[in-house]
Design a protein around this motif. Structure first.
Motif, PDB file in Angstrom:
ATOM      1  N   LEU A 189       4.375  -5.837   8.888  1.00  0.00           N
ATOM      2  CA  LEU A 189       3.703  -4.587   9.250  1.00  0.00           C
ATOM      3  C   LEU A 189       2.672  -4.225   8.176  1.00  0.00           C
ATOM      4  CD1 LEU A 189       6.739  -2.375  10.361  1.00  0.00           C
ATOM      5  CD2 LEU A 189       5.265  -3.783  11.793  1.00  0.00           C
ATOM      6  N   SER A 190       1.559  -3.639   8.613  1.00  0.00           N
ATOM      7  CA  SER A 190       0.572  -3.152   7.651  1.00  0.00           C
ATOM      8  C   SER A 190       1.115  -1.857   7.028  1.00  0.00           C
ATOM      9  CB  SER A 190      -0.747  -2.867   8.350  1.00  0.00           C
ATOM     10  OG  SER A 190      -0.593  -1.757   9.189  1.00  0.00           O
ATOM     11  N   THR A 191       0.462  -1.393   5.955  1.00  0.00           N
ATOM     12  CA  THR A 191       0.946  -0.179   5.288  1.00  0.00           C
ATOM     13  C   THR A 191       0.992   0.993   6.266  1.00  0.00           C
ATOM     14  OG1 THR A 191      -0.116  -0.981   3.290  1.00  0.00           O
ATOM     15  CG2 THR A 191       0.621   1.298   3.283  1.00  0.00           C
ATOM     16  N   ALA A 192      -0.057   1.130   7.089  1.00  0.00           N
ATOM     17  CA  ALA A 192      -0.092   2.223   8.063  1.00  0.00           C
ATOM     18  C   ALA A 192       1.053   2.090   9.055  1.00  0.00           C
ATOM     19  CB  ALA A 192      -1.431   2.229   8.790  1.00  0.00           C
ATOM     20  N   GLN A 193       1.337   0.845   9.474  1.00  0.00           N
ATOM     21  CA  GLN A 193       2.424   0.622  10.428  1.00  0.00           C
ATOM     22  C   GLN A 193       3.782   0.917   9.797  1.00  0.00           C
ATOM     23  OE1 GLN A 193       1.354  -3.401  11.518  1.00  0.00           O
ATOM     24  NE2 GLN A 193       0.837  -2.778  13.608  1.00  0.00           N
ATOM     25  N   GLN A 194       3.940   0.510   8.518  1.00  0.00           N
ATOM     26  CA  GLN A 194       5.190   0.816   7.827  1.00  0.00           C
ATOM     27  C   GLN A 194       5.428   2.319   7.816  1.00  0.00           C
ATOM     28  OE1 GLN A 194       4.992  -0.882   3.846  1.00  0.00           O
ATOM     29  NE2 GLN A 194       4.035  -2.694   4.699  1.00  0.00           N
TER      30      GLN A 194
END
Lengths: 220, 216
Positions: free
Chosen positions: B125-130
Motif C-alpha cells: 500500500l502507498s502511504t496514502a492508502q495505509q
C-alpha cells in the motif's frame, strides 16, 4: 480600499493595556488559587466522602461543566441582585470563575487520586498508618504528579477564558482593548496586539508550570 | 412597558437554541475539515510543514476565542473584507476548533502502532492508502469519545457569539432579561437549555470511553 496598518496609536495606549494585563493576572491568580482549594476539597469529598456528599459534588461538577461560563457569569452578576445580593464586577467575576474552575479541577484531582494504585493505599494501612497519614504520605505526592499536566493546561485555558469578564465591564486586558479600540478605531491592530499579549501570558504561565513541575517532581 | 417572564419567553428561548445548534454544526464542520488537514500535516514526513502546523496550533491554543471573534468581526472590515456576524462566528470558531480537533485527532493517529503502518507497506500500500485503509479506521474508534467531548465545549463556546450580536441562545437571553427585568429567571432558563443540550452528549462521550476501555 487601501488600508495601512498602523500600530502607533495602539502602542501609545500601553499604560491602559498594562493595567489590563495586571487585572487579568490578578483574576487568573485568584481564580487558580480558589479553584484549586475547591477542586481538592470537592475531589476528596467525592472519593472519600459519604454518599450524600458525593451526590452533591457530582451534581455541582455536572451542572457547571455542561453550561457556558458566560451564562454563569451573567447569572451571578445580573441575576443575584434580584435577591438583594449586589456584587461589583470584579467580585462577581472572581466568584463565577472560581466556581467554574473548581468544577473542572475537581474532575482532574479526582482522576489523580484514583490514579494511585489501591494496593499502595492498602500497603500504607498495613504499616499501621492512619487514614490521614496514608493520604499525606502515600497518596498526595504521586497523585499530584499524575494530575499536574492536566491541571496546568486547564489553568492556562482558564487564564484565556477570563477574557469574557470584560462582558460585565471588569477592566481586564480584553476590556482595555475595547477602550483603546473606541479611542483609536484601530480594531485590527488592537486585537492583534492583545492577541499577542495573551499569547505571551499563556507562554509565561506554561513556562511557570513547567518550572514548578520540574522543581517539584523531576529534580529530586 | 415591562413584561413579565412567562411561558412565551421560555418558548422564544427554546426556539433561539436552534441558532446555537446551527452555529455549532457550522463550526464543527469547519473545525473538522481544517482539523483533519492539520492532524495529517502534523504526522507528515515534511518537517517544516509539521513545524508550521505546530506553530499555528500553539498560537490558537494560546489566545482567547474572544480575540479571534473580535479580530475577524471588527478587524477584517477595516482592511476591506466585510463580514456579517454569522460568517465571523463561523470562521472564528472553525479556526479555534481546528486547533483542538487537530490535536485530538493527531493523538488518535499516533496512538496506532507503527507496525500497522509497516504491515500496510509490506502489503504494497502507498502511504496514502495505509492512512486511508489501515490507520484512520482504527483511530476513529479512539477519536470519537474526545471528539464528542469537544462538541460539548463547542456548544458552550458558541455563547460567545452573543458578544458580536449574533442572536443565539445567550443573546436571546440577554434581550429577554433586558425586556422583563427578571435576569435570574431568564439566565437560569438559558442555563437549563444549555444543560439539556450538553449533558446527554457528555454522558454519551463517557459511555463510549468506557466501551473503548472494555474493548482493549
Amino acid at each position: 480600499m487601501k488600508y495601512g496598518l498602523q500600530f502607533r496609536d495602539v502602542f501609545a495606549a500601553w499604560e491602559s493595556l498594562l493595567d489590563g494585563v495586571w487585572i487579568t493576572l490578578l483574576l487568573s491568580a485568584c481564580t487558580m488559587l480558589g479553584g484549586l482549594v475547591i477542586g481538592v476539597s470537592c475531589a476528596a469529598a467525592r472519593v472519600y466522602g459519604p454518599g450524600w456528599l458525593k451526590r452533591i459534588v457530582t451534581a455541582y461538577v455536572e451542572v457547571i461543566r455542561n453550561t457556558p461560563l458566560l451564562v454563569q457569569l451573567f447569572l451571578i452578576f445580573f441575576g443575584l441582585p434580584s435577591f438583594g445580593i449586589r456584587l461589583d464586577g470584579l467580585t462577581a467575576a472572581i466568584i463565577a470563575l472560581v466556581i467554574n474552575l473548581g468544577a473542572y479541577t475537581t474532575e482532574i484531582v479526582r482522576a489523580g487520586f484514583e490514579a494511585v494504585p489501591k494496593a499502595q493505599v492498602e500497603a500504607g494501612h498495613s504499616l499501621g498508618l492512619s487514614g490521614l497519614q496514608v493520604f499525606r504520605y502515600v497518596v498526595v505526592f504521586p497523585a499530584l504528579k499524575a494530575m499536574f499536566p492536566a491541571l496546568a493546561s486547564q489553568f492556562v485555558l482558564l487564564m484565556l477564558a477570563t477574557s469574557v469578564v470584560s462582558q460585565i465591564s471588569v477592566e481586564d486586558l480584553f476590556h482595555a482593548a475595547s477602550i483603546v479600540q473606541s479611542r483609536t478605531f484601530r480594531d485590527f491592530e488592537v486585537y492583534t496586539v492583545i492577541g499577542v499579549l495573551y499569547l505571551g501570558l499563556a507562554f509565561a504561565f506554561r513556562g511557570l508550570f513547567a518550572g514548578i513541575y520540574y522543581w517539584a517532581f523531576v529534580r529530586r | 412597558m415591562i413584561r413579565t417572564f412567562s411561558y412565551i419567553d421560555v418558548m422564544y428561548l427554546v426556539a433561539a437554541a436552534r441558532w446555537t445548534l446551527a452555529l455549532t454544526a457550522t463550526a464543527f464542520a469547519g473545525s473538522a475539515l481544517l482539523g483533519l488537514i492539520l492532524a495529517i500535516a502534523r504526522i507528515s514526513p515534511i518537517a517544516p510543514l509539521r513545524w508550521l502546523v505546530a506553530t499555528y496550533i500553539w498560537i490558537v491554543q494560546g489566545t482567547p476565542l474572544l480575540v479571534w471573534l473580535f479580530l475577524i468581526f471588527f478587524g477584517l472590515p477595516l482592511i476591506g473584507i466585510s463580514v456579517n456576524p454569522w460568517l465571523a462566528a463561523a470562521v472564528a470558531f472553525s479556526i479555534y476548533g481546528s486547533a483542538f480537533l487537530g490535536e485530538i485527532w493527531r493523538g488518535a493517529l499516533v496512538s496506532i502502532a507503527k507496525t500497522q503502518w509497516e504491515a500496510g507497506a509490506s502489503l504494497g500500500l502507498s502511504t496514502a492508502q495505509q492512512l486511508r485503509y489501515v490507520i484512520v479506521p482504527q483511530s476513529i474508534r479512539i477519536a470519537i469519545p474526545p471528539t464528542v467531548g469537544f462538541l460539548v465545549q463547542l456548544i458552550k463556546n458558541t455563547s460567545l457569539a452573543a458578544t458580536i450580536g449574533l442572536v443565539e441562545l445567550t443573546r436571546e437571553g440577554q434581550l429577554t432579561a433586558a425586556g422583563t427585568y427578571q435576569p435570574f429567571a431568564v439566565f437560569i432558563t438559558v442555563a437549563c437549555i444549555y444543560f439539556a443540550l450538553c449533558f446527554p452528549l457528555t454522558q454519551w462521550s463517557r459511555s463510549l470511553e468506557r466501551k473503548l476501555d472494555v474493548a482493549r
